[in-house]
Design a protein around this motif. Structure first.
Motif, PDB file in Angstrom:
ATOM      1  N   VAL A 267     -26.633 -23.876   0.878  1.00  0.00           N
ATOM      2  CA  VAL A 267     -27.055 -25.265   0.635  1.00  0.00           C
ATOM      3  C   VAL A 267     -28.522 -25.443   0.993  1.00  0.00           C
ATOM      4  CG1 VAL A 267     -26.710 -27.646   1.333  1.00  0.00           C
ATOM      5  CG2 VAL A 267     -24.759 -26.178   1.003  1.00  0.00           C
ATOM      6  N   GLY A 268     -28.911 -24.919   2.169  1.00  0.00           N
ATOM      7  CA  GLY A 268     -30.300 -25.064   2.577  1.00  0.00           C
ATOM      8  C   GLY A 268     -31.249 -24.388   1.608  1.00  0.00           C
ATOM      9  N   PHE A 269     -30.859 -23.212   1.144  1.00  0.00           N
ATOM     10  CA  PHE A 269     -31.706 -22.475   0.203  1.00  0.00           C
ATOM     11  C   PHE A 269     -31.921 -23.275  -1.070  1.00  0.00           C
ATOM     12  CE2 PHE A 269     -32.446 -19.385  -3.148  1.00  0.00           C
ATOM     13  CZ  PHE A 269     -33.465 -18.633  -2.602  1.00  0.00           C
ATOM     14  N   LEU A 270     -30.871 -23.974  -1.532  1.00  0.00           N
ATOM     15  CA  LEU A 270     -30.978 -24.687  -2.807  1.00  0.00           C
ATOM     16  C   LEU A 270     -31.577 -26.076  -2.642  1.00  0.00           C
ATOM     17  CD1 LEU A 270     -27.586 -23.691  -4.402  1.00  0.00           C
ATOM     18  CD2 LEU A 270     -29.828 -22.789  -4.919  1.00  0.00           C
ATOM     19  N   VAL A 271     -31.321 -26.728  -1.491  1.00  0.00           N
ATOM     20  CA  VAL A 271     -31.680 -28.138  -1.352  1.00  0.00           C
ATOM     21  C   VAL A 271     -33.081 -28.317  -0.789  1.00  0.00           C
ATOM     22  CG1 VAL A 271     -31.123 -30.219  -0.054  1.00  0.00           C
ATOM     23  CG2 VAL A 271     -29.324 -28.974  -1.210  1.00  0.00           C
TER      24      VAL A 271
ATOM     25  N   GLN B  24     -32.784 -32.061   9.099  1.00  0.00           N
ATOM     26  CA  GLN B  24     -34.126 -32.378   9.580  1.00  0.00           C
ATOM     27  C   GLN B  24     -35.148 -32.221   8.458  1.00  0.00           C
ATOM     28  OE1 GLN B  24     -35.025 -33.538  12.449  1.00  0.00           O
ATOM     29  NE2 GLN B  24     -33.049 -33.435  13.494  1.00  0.00           N
ATOM     30  N   ARG B  25     -36.156 -33.117   8.463  1.00  0.00           N
ATOM     31  CA  ARG B  25     -37.201 -33.010   7.449  1.00  0.00           C
ATOM     32  C   ARG B  25     -38.361 -32.162   7.927  1.00  0.00           C
ATOM     33  NH1 ARG B  25     -34.595 -34.728   3.261  1.00  0.00           N
ATOM     34  NH2 ARG B  25     -36.558 -34.313   2.233  1.00  0.00           N
ATOM     35  N   HIS B  26     -38.565 -32.099   9.227  1.00  0.00           N
ATOM     36  CA  HIS B  26     -39.732 -31.373   9.737  1.00  0.00           C
ATOM     37  C   HIS B  26     -39.348 -29.921  10.021  1.00  0.00           C
ATOM     38  CE1 HIS B  26     -43.382 -30.539  11.906  1.00  0.00           C
ATOM     39  NE2 HIS B  26     -43.846 -31.709  11.529  1.00  0.00           N
TER      40      HIS B  26
ATOM     41  N   ASN C 243     -38.381 -28.786  13.636  1.00  0.00           N
ATOM     42  CA  ASN C 243     -37.035 -29.162  14.104  1.00  0.00           C
ATOM     43  C   ASN C 243     -35.985 -28.215  13.528  1.00  0.00           C
ATOM     44  OD1 ASN C 243     -38.290 -31.261  15.315  1.00  0.00           O
ATOM     45  ND2 ASN C 243     -37.737 -32.777  13.775  1.00  0.00           N
ATOM     46  N   SER C 244     -36.181 -27.836  12.256  1.00  0.00           N
ATOM     47  CA  SER C 244     -35.263 -26.875  11.642  1.00  0.00           C
ATOM     48  C   SER C 244     -35.303 -25.547  12.377  1.00  0.00           C
ATOM     49  CB  SER C 244     -35.624 -26.671  10.172  1.00  0.00           C
ATOM     50  OG  SER C 244     -35.483 -27.878   9.465  1.00  0.00           O
ATOM     51  N   ALA C 245     -36.509 -25.109  12.760  1.00  0.00           N
ATOM     52  CA  ALA C 245     -36.637 -23.825  13.451  1.00  0.00           C
ATOM     53  C   ALA C 245     -35.913 -23.865  14.795  1.00  0.00           C
ATOM     54  CB  ALA C 245     -38.113 -23.488  13.651  1.00  0.00           C
ATOM     55  N   LEU C 246     -36.066 -24.980  15.525  1.00  0.00           N
ATOM     56  CA  LEU C 246     -35.392 -25.064  16.829  1.00  0.00           C
ATOM     57  C   LEU C 246     -33.876 -25.106  16.643  1.00  0.00           C
ATOM     58  CD1 LEU C 246     -37.837 -27.471  18.659  1.00  0.00           C
ATOM     59  CD2 LEU C 246     -37.653 -25.009  18.829  1.00  0.00           C
TER      60      LEU C 246
ATOM     61  N   ALA D 299     -47.637 -27.356   9.212  1.00  0.00           N
ATOM     62  CA  ALA D 299     -46.706 -27.859   8.208  1.00  0.00           C
ATOM     63  C   ALA D 299     -46.195 -29.234   8.607  1.00  0.00           C
ATOM     64  CB  ALA D 299     -45.540 -26.897   8.051  1.00  0.00           C
ATOM     65  N   GLY D 300     -46.293 -30.164   7.670  1.00  0.00           N
ATOM     66  CA  GLY D 300     -45.863 -31.528   7.965  1.00  0.00           C
ATOM     67  C   GLY D 300     -44.456 -31.779   7.482  1.00  0.00           C
ATOM     68  N   GLU D 301     -44.128 -33.061   7.369  1.00  0.00           N
ATOM     69  CA  GLU D 301     -42.796 -33.449   6.902  1.00  0.00           C
ATOM     70  C   GLU D 301     -42.599 -32.975   5.470  1.00  0.00           C
ATOM     71  OE1 GLU D 301     -40.653 -36.569   7.841  1.00  0.00           O
ATOM     72  OE2 GLU D 301     -41.013 -35.967   9.917  1.00  0.00           O
ATOM     73  N   GLU D 302     -41.365 -32.628   5.196  1.00  0.00           N
ATOM     74  CA  GLU D 302     -41.020 -32.194   3.854  1.00  0.00           C
ATOM     75  C   GLU D 302     -41.089 -33.378   2.904  1.00  0.00           C
ATOM     76  OE1 GLU D 302     -37.396 -29.479   2.173  1.00  0.00           O
ATOM     77  OE2 GLU D 302     -37.051 -30.954   3.702  1.00  0.00           O
ATOM     78  N   GLU D 303     -41.631 -33.115   1.696  1.00  0.00           N
ATOM     79  CA  GLU D 303     -41.666 -34.202   0.716  1.00  0.00           C
ATOM     80  C   GLU D 303     -40.298 -34.306   0.047  1.00  0.00           C
ATOM     81  OE1 GLU D 303     -44.843 -33.453  -2.048  1.00  0.00           O
ATOM     82  OE2 GLU D 303     -45.995 -32.531  -0.434  1.00  0.00           O
ATOM     83  N   ARG D 304     -39.893 -35.526  -0.215  1.00  0.00           N
ATOM     84  CA  ARG D 304     -38.632 -35.726  -0.925  1.00  0.00           C
ATOM     85  C   ARG D 304     -38.911 -35.677  -2.422  1.00  0.00           C
ATOM     86  NH1 ARG D 304     -34.435 -38.061   2.023  1.00  0.00           N
ATOM     87  NH2 ARG D 304     -35.052 -38.577   4.157  1.00  0.00           N
TER      88      ARG D 304
END
Lengths: 165, 100
Positions: free
Chosen positions: B20-24, A24-26, A29-32, A78-83
């Motif tokens: 992986v999450g920590f690094l990526v 997930q980028r947001h 969503n990761s927290a859930l 916090a918004g979407e993660e930047e790539r």
């Protein structure tokens, strides 16, 4: 049989939610996803006979700590993660490196494990009273030290987050 | 009946995913959540070994790990809030100075 089914179901849920946390980028969503991982792990603790730890896992981790995370995510909006473009070397070396790490941990943990010991359902080892006896007899000093640690953490959090700036 | 090694393999997988999450990941809060995932994986290994040796010490260690994780989450999230106030970003690539 029932134990095997429960283990496989909740292990798959835990791994899938952990992968979802990475995909997930947001952050919300990761927290859930992380809450799902913790709930699944709580069931696995119950299967391992640790009823106190299972309850504390839900109350402290999935409850208090994750509420703190979700609160901060919403507070900071916090918004979407930047790539960010990563180098190709990182991709080529990274994934085999992680697989090697997992294999190394498995090898280290399972090396001396004959696998003869099996986990049965419904035999609770860690009842709250047993844990309490151990905590207030053998582990009394560490227990008191953790209370000081929590106090310092509270003061640190107030000082850091409450600073005008 | 499930062999104890299955639990250990699951624990190792979750730990590797946390690494992986920590690094990526590039978001400060998501990186922090990856650390929590690693702590959870370690807790699973502790409980599995507590079952294997029929000793409660492992479960008490899990309790202490949880306490430390809660303290760490409180302080870490306060630091994240302080960083966000001055930088206006959560991207770790832009947080390249120790100075607040």
């Amino acid at each position: 049989m029932l134990h095997t089914v429960l283990f496989i179901v909740f292990a798959v849920i835990a791994v899938a939610a952990a992968v979802n946390l990475l995909a997930q980028r947001h952050p919300i969503n990761s927290a859930l996803s992380l809450i799902v991982v913790m709930a699944a792990l709580s069931v696995l603790y119950l299967l391992l006979g640790a009823e106190f730890v299972a309850a504390v896992q839900v109350i402290i981790y999935a409850g208090a700590v994750m509420v703190l995370f979700v609160f901060v995510i919403m507070l900071l909006n916090a918004g979407e993660e930047e790539r960010t473009p990563g180098s190709r070397v990182a991709k080529i070396i990274g994934y085999p490196g992680v697989a090697a790490l997992a294999a190394l941990i498995v090898w280290t943990l399972v090396r001396h494990n004959t696998g003869a010991l099996k986990v049965g359902l419904g035999r609770f080892l860690g009842s709250p009273s047993a844990i309490g006896h151990l905590l207030f007899k053998d582990f009394l000093l560490p227990f008191e030290v953790t209370s000081v640690l929590i106090l310092i953490a509270i003061m640190g959090a107030v000082v850091l987050a409450g600073r005008e700036g | 009946m499930v062999p104890i090694s299955w639990y250990l393999v699951l624990s190792a997988m979750l730990f590797a995913l946390g690494v992986v999450g920590f690094l990526v990941k590039r978001n400060l809060i998501t990186i922090f959540m990856s650390i929590e995932l690693m702590l959870n994986a370690v807790n699973l290994a502790f409980v599995a070994f507590a079952w294997q040796w029929k000793q409660l010490n492992g479960q008490v260690f899990v309790f202490f790990v949880m306490v430390v994780a809660a303290a760490e989450a409180a302080v870490g999230l306060a630091i994240i809030i302080a960083v966000f106030r001055t930088r206006e970003t959560l991207n770790v690539d832009r947080v390249n100075l120790l100075k607040l």
